[in-house]
Design an enzyme around this catalytic site. Structure first.
Site, PDB file in Angstrom:
ATOM      1  N   TYR A 192       0.767  -1.115   0.195  1.00  0.00           N
ATOM      2  CA  TYR A 192      -0.017   0.072  -0.032  1.00  0.00           C
ATOM      3  C   TYR A 192       0.862   1.324  -0.085  1.00  0.00           C
ATOM      4  CZ  TYR A 192      -3.793  -3.269   1.443  1.00  0.00           C
ATOM      5  OH  TYR A 192      -4.695  -4.406   1.349  1.00  0.00           O
ATOM      6  N   HIS A 248      -5.196   3.550   1.016  1.00  0.00           N
ATOM      7  CA  HIS A 248      -5.237   3.115   2.216  1.00  0.00           C
ATOM      8  C   HIS A 248      -4.935   4.320   3.052  1.00  0.00           C
ATOM      9  CE1 HIS A 248      -4.283  -0.117   5.411  1.00  0.00           C
ATOM     10  NE2 HIS A 248      -4.840  -0.967   4.436  1.00  0.00           N
TER      11      HIS A 248
END
Length: 438
Positions: A192, A248
């Site tokens: 992420y 994220h």
């Protein structure tokens, strides 16, 4: 008139006698008799980690021999705390109560600690709630989705994850996934925020700041890489595949807005979690800036957090972690609320959700009209040896096994072979060592 009255009286007399006779010989059909009350005998936690992530299962045993239910209470980063909450508090609180009164059990458990919410207590409550639905399905001899209204689709469309250290590598992985039948693919470069995709050594490492295992994220490089990633994958994989991406919550709100605007031309299916829960106020500006669909809610914890943004249509997909909000009971309420505001579901289904938890997702997904998409899952041999009846994947669709209840059982002896740990590392930092919030 006298004659008519006499006739009516006679008919009434004969009618009452006839009804009395019928009542005397009437036998209540089996479907009207209902089921005898059953009480909770015990509640306990089963902890295991067959794929590395800590998994916590709640097992609710009843006064009917052989009847029990399973639910997922997995909070992998603080698993030991959840085990304590289940064994030390839920067991005492629930023992002796009626297994059928799920709504009452949820509400009373929710407020029994006085202070609401919190991931530890919500996960414990989720495991209890799912286990009670599992029991109810077994009592009714039906899969849980039947109790929720029956099937609204034959199976559950899923997305899975394509990854690579370059846009080209990610595109190749996406094509491999499409060849397996998936119509939805989430594309990432590295971890992420492109964590791990660069060999650059940050200044905080050189200075000896932070933990040895802390990760580094170059925000500027990540923001620049995402539009390029979409461009390369679209060029290789075509326009038919639906592409997703997860921010994220790792960049500043204005940077996330600009990046999402830049990928709009590649028609994302959705962009996930552009802002952290602390920055919900930025959704109004995001909506005014782009038409890209947005998924949000993975970090939502309080069941009241969903109402206003859903009612104001601030995002298109509700991305709840079902065990964070308390199980099937509140998840169905969230889904029903979304139906009124054209918000679809996209339950969070990572590897640190147990097969029982994935089954709970699947049963909800089958029953609700405003289903959007489900995160795919893969179970290794160790996990399948512990959990029989896991949901299955075929051609990009998830299916349940049609057994009564949630359909998943557990081998406790096998589970004990893989003890949980207390290790967790979500530390991601900037160049100077500042923590980046997930």
């Amino acid at each position: 008139m006298i004659a008519a009255g006499s006739t009516a009286g006679l008919l009434s007399l004969f009618g009452e006698n006839s009804q009395a006779h019928a009542r005397e010989h009437y036998s209540t059909p089996a479907y009207q008799k209902g089921l005898a009350p059953i009480k909770i005998k015990s509640v306990k936690a089963i902890a295991t980690a067959p794929q590395g992530s800590n998994l916590i299962i709640v097992k609710v045993e009843t006064t009917e021999p052989g009847l029990y239910g399973l639910g997922c209470a997995t909070f992998t980063q603080r698993a030991v705390s959840v085990v304590t909450a289940i064994n030390s508090y839920l067991n005492e609180f629930c023992t002796g109560k009626d297994v059928d009164n799920i709504e009452d059990m949820w509400q009373s458990t929710y407020v029994s600690s006085y202070w609401r919410n919190g991931p530890v207590l919500n996960n414990a409550l989720s495991g209890l709630d799912e286990a009670l639905w599992d029991i109810k399905g077994k009592r009714a001899n039906m899969p849980v989705y039947q109790l929720l209204g029956g099937k609204a689709r034959f199976a559950i469309p899923c997305y899975t994850h394509a990854n690579g250290n370059s846009p080209e590598a990610t595109a190749d992985n996406a094509q491999e996934i499409m060849d397996k039948g998936f119509k939805y693919v989430r594309i990432q470069q590295g971890g992420y925020g492109a964590v791990g995709s660069t060999e650059q050594k940050p200044d905080f490492k050189t200075a000896g700041f932070g933990g040895e295992g802390d990760s580094f994220m170059n925000e500027r490089a990540y923001l620049k890489s995402v539009p390029k990633l979409f461009e390369v994958v679209r060029k290789k994989c075509g326009d038919e595949v639906e592409l997703l991406h997860d921010v994220h919550e790792r960049v500043q709100p204005m940077d996330a807005i600009n990046m999402i605007k830049a990928v709009e031309q590649y028609r994302p299916f959705f962009i996930e979690d552009p802002f952290s829960p602390e920055n919900m106020g930025w959704f109004k500006q995001l909506r005014q800036s782009t038409t890209v669909p947005i998924a949000m809610g993975e970090l939502f914890n309080n069941v009241n957090e969903f109402r206003d943004p859903m009612a104001n249509q601030m995002f298109d997909y509700i991305r709840c972690h079902v065990s964070q909000i308390g199980g099937i009971t509140p998840a169905m309420k969230v889904a029903r609320l979304g139906e009124w505001y054209n918000v679809k579901t996209a339950w969070h289904g990572p590897g640190d959700v147990s097969p029982v938890g994935h089954a709970a997702h699947a049963h909800i997904d089958l029953a609700i009209w405003n289903f959007g998409i489900q995160e795919a899952v893969s179970f290794n041999d160790k996990t399948q040896a512990i959990f029989s009846g896991c949901p299955t994947m075929k051609n990009g669709y998830m299916s349940v096994n049609e057994a009564p209840g949630l359909g998943v059982d557990i081998n406790e002896k096998e589970a004990a072979k893989y003890p949980i740990t207390t290790k967790s590392n979500w530390q991601v930092r900037k160049f100077d060592g500042t923590i980046i919030r997930p």
